[in-house]
Scaffold this motif. Sequence first.
Motif, short mmCIF file in Angstrom:
data_model
loop_
_atom_site.label_atom_id
_atom_site.label_comp_id
_atom_site.label_asym_id
_atom_site.label_seq_id
_atom_site.Cartn_x
_atom_site.Cartn_y
_atom_site.Cartn_z
N TYR A 123 139.38 -51.24 -27.20
CA TYR A 123 139.05 -50.00 -27.88
C TYR A 123 140.26 -48.93 -28.67
O TYR A 123 141.34 -49.43 -28.26
CB TYR A 123 138.52 -49.34 -26.21
N GLY A 124 139.93 -48.27 -29.63
CA GLY A 124 141.01 -47.52 -30.37
C GLY A 124 141.33 -46.00 -29.73
O GLY A 124 140.61 -45.58 -28.53
N GLY A 125 142.30 -45.25 -30.24
CA GLY A 125 141.72 -44.00 -30.13
C GLY A 125 140.81 -42.90 -30.88
O GLY A 125 140.64 -41.79 -29.00
N ASN A 126 139.67 -43.40 -31.23
CA ASN A 126 139.04 -42.12 -30.74
C ASN A 126 137.83 -43.07 -29.18
O ASN A 126 136.98 -41.92 -29.16
CB ASN A 126 137.25 -43.20 -31.73
N GLU A 127 137.76 -44.25 -28.91
CA GLU A 127 136.90 -44.35 -28.42
C GLU A 127 137.81 -43.78 -26.53
O GLU A 127 137.28 -43.03 -25.42
CB GLU A 127 136.79 -45.61 -27.83
N ARG A 128 139.54 -43.86 -26.57
CA ARG A 128 139.97 -42.92 -25.34
C ARG A 128 139.97 -41.54 -26.06
O ARG A 128 139.71 -41.26 -24.65
CB ARG A 128 141.60 -43.36 -25.74
N ASN A 129 140.33 -40.82 -26.15
CA ASN A 129 140.13 -39.50 -26.91
C ASN A 129 138.45 -39.20 -25.90
O ASN A 129 138.43 -37.94 -26.14
CB ASN A 129 140.38 -38.80 -28.03
N MET A 130 137.86 -39.35 -26.99
CA MET A 130 136.14 -39.49 -25.90
C MET A 130 135.89 -40.08 -24.53
O MET A 130 134.93 -38.73 -23.99
CB MET A 130 134.99 -40.17 -26.54
N ALA A 131 136.79 -40.71 -24.27
CA ALA A 131 136.81 -40.79 -22.37
C ALA A 131 137.41 -39.28 -22.04
O ALA A 131 136.93 -38.97 -21.11
CB ALA A 131 137.31 -42.68 -22.29
N LYS A 132 138.09 -39.55 -22.22
CA LYS A 132 139.10 -38.03 -21.93
C LYS A 132 137.71 -36.99 -21.79
O LYS A 132 137.99 -35.65 -21.20
CB LYS A 132 139.90 -37.85 -22.51
N ASP A 133 137.76 -36.97 -22.85
CA ASP A 133 136.83 -35.00 -23.22
C ASP A 133 135.48 -35.42 -22.16
O ASP A 133 135.24 -34.66 -21.17
CB ASP A 133 136.05 -35.57 -24.42
N ALA A 134 135.19 -37.14 -22.40
CA ALA A 134 133.64 -36.70 -20.63
C ALA A 134 134.17 -36.59 -19.75
O ALA A 134 132.99 -36.15 -18.90
CB ALA A 134 133.35 -38.45 -21.91
N ALA A 135 135.91 -37.40 -19.70
CA ALA A 135 135.86 -36.62 -17.58
C ALA A 135 135.81 -35.23 -18.03
O ALA A 135 136.06 -34.46 -16.91
CB ALA A 135 137.04 -37.75 -17.71
N ASN A 136 136.68 -34.74 -18.54
CA ASN A 136 136.95 -33.11 -18.55
C ASN A 136 135.74 -32.32 -18.67
O ASN A 136 135.56 -31.78 -17.67
CB ASN A 136 137.88 -32.63 -19.56
#
Lengths: 524, 204
Positions: A415-428
């Motif tokens: 996974y790349g930055g798009n996936e990581r940023n998406m996951a952070k947004d989901a958790a928040n």
Amino acid sequence: MPRKTYDVLIVGSGHSGGMAANVLTSKGISCLMLNAGPVADFERDRVTKAAHELPYRGLGKPGDLEHVFQATEYNANTWVSEKEIPYTHGNQTPYNWVRVRLVGGRSLFWARQSFRLSDYEFKAADHDGVGENWPVSLAEMDPFYSRVERILKVTGRKEGLPQFPDGDFAESQEFPQTEAVKRLTAAAQKQGIAVSRMRSAMGENGLASSINLLLPGALATGKLDIAANAVVREVTLDKNTGLANGVLFVDRHSRQEMEARAKVVVLAAGTLESTRLLLNSKIANSSGLVGRYLFDQQYGCTVVASMPEARDGKAKPGMIGGGVFIPRFRNLDKGAKRNFIRGYALPMGTGSTPDARYFPAYGDELQKKLDSYAGSCIQGGIYGEVLPRFENHARINPGVKDAWGIPVLHVDARYGGNERNMAKDAANTMEELYRDAGFEILVKSDRVHPPGYSIHELGTCRMGKDPRKSVLNEWNRSHDIKNLYVVDGSAFVTGGWQNPTLTILALSMRASEHLADQLRAGEV
Amino acid sequence: MKRRRLLQAIAASPAAAPALLAQGPGSRLGQAGTAPARIATVPAGEAATPAPRFFSPIQLETLRKLAATLMPPLNGNPGAIEAGVPEFLDFLAGSSPAARQKLYRAGLDHLEAEAKRLHAKSFPSLEDGQIDAILKPMLAPWTYDPPADPRKHFLAAARADIRAATLNSREWAAAASSAPSRRRRGGGGTVGLYWLPIDPTRPA
């Protein structure tokens, strides 16, 4: 020895192969289906056991299914053994390839969540300028989705949301909303986030598999033969015409090499197995893209909370229980400014008991925590879109062979930055919703499972109108070989956040009807 | 000729072996009503005790103390010691890939080293408060990824394994069946549908 001749040879018996057999045989077309594994007998092959009767007390045989987080000691014998049929990946790039080779494949065990893709997925490139569009649209897929939904008996609530297309839903009971669900819904609506409920296939007796919904009808026509324990090694071509003329396979028990012939070959072995078969056959790859653009959906990102009023056994009827389902809500407007594109869904359940791992305690203290929080928890995770990227791929590892001497796959995906940023947004987002609803956060993690975990691997033979940019045309037919079709998840161009099964079935139905027309017209 | 050699010689003779193995030409085995009565057996775990062979003696004693601390008898249910968990984990770790073996051995060695460093005593002989002072800083809540620190990872894994092995033990099931209300309080006693091997192949 005279050999039976068939119009179509189908490799694989899961949802996609089952649909192909069902459609083709209904039109009088003879089919041979080859499946690598045996038939499971749900009565003979299952026995009731207490965990203490199992060799490892239910903790599982160590090292046996290291990549199958879904495996338990109870169901271990249903998964493909990683020792018998290995695959490889880099030390720092784990990939979970979760496989079932029983007749029916993974359709025997899927979670039955059934969502249509929308034009946010079919025409994703038009929306945000990244990647490729599908060669089909929601409008073209709509009638096929409807027919599949009726076969599966999909339940759901119509919402009128363009990112969450409504379907042809079976009637189902609408449960009264609990206080916990109402609070979560209100918290989401305050942020302009639409809330729905899960969409699920009821099937028959809780099973929505090819073995009970698709194959029986095909067999009843007398036009289908199914050969189990046939491990396909290679698709064969006619030397004169360059067309596919059958397959070579190995008998799983005797290990005798066999060949089967047909006018048309349909691959439905699952994304990575069909890909492996094409790569080992060295065919249908003038684009160089067989195996490329491997993607799935990212799962994980766990946020758990507790409803204080429901603790210590004080939950009254109607206070907690049931779930909410939040379909994609990010980046729906063109030009939305976030640090990621595309979106994710949030499935949430209420009324569960927390796992002991969430509490930094042990002994009596831990037990008191577990007793206190029992039934009070709210738990959510992410169904996140993963961008198809050229560098994420599967290739043949010629140095490693499976138990039948067939070279295995090496999977290289991350996974790349798009996936990581998406996951952070989901958790928040989950944390905000829980807090706004008055829940106490117990644990929050934006970590996701390794690629492959969702068992939604897709994209390695993608469809498209341009043969230089795709492996299959808009009818799931090879650009290179006009009597070779691939009807499983490998045809996907994008995957969105949605469980892909409904789309796989609709695509297979559509491709199979097209193939039937082609056969009738003498085009193949 | 000794009996074993005689049997080997017979088995090696293509003509003689089938006759010997077929229980004689007059055998009616396989015909309806001729199957011998089923022989009753007991689980080995009921008739014998495990013989630990993976951990060193001090590692096993440390594991016993750790198991007793993490999962003591509660609410009338057996604890990890009563459920034979240390001996089971010796078997489990000994059957495991190298990574789990290293995690367990290094983790247990660390507990012993900390006991010596802080209290000049062996871990199994520490008081409860002394054990808490070592373990509590190593505890961390987690979801999917276990803690990155190998010592915290060990404690997270051991705590989960000890708990599951206790709840899934024969002893726990027996206690739960004798007092069903206990089963509700502590969980465990899992009963489920087990998939037998489905048409398995033999190795080539």
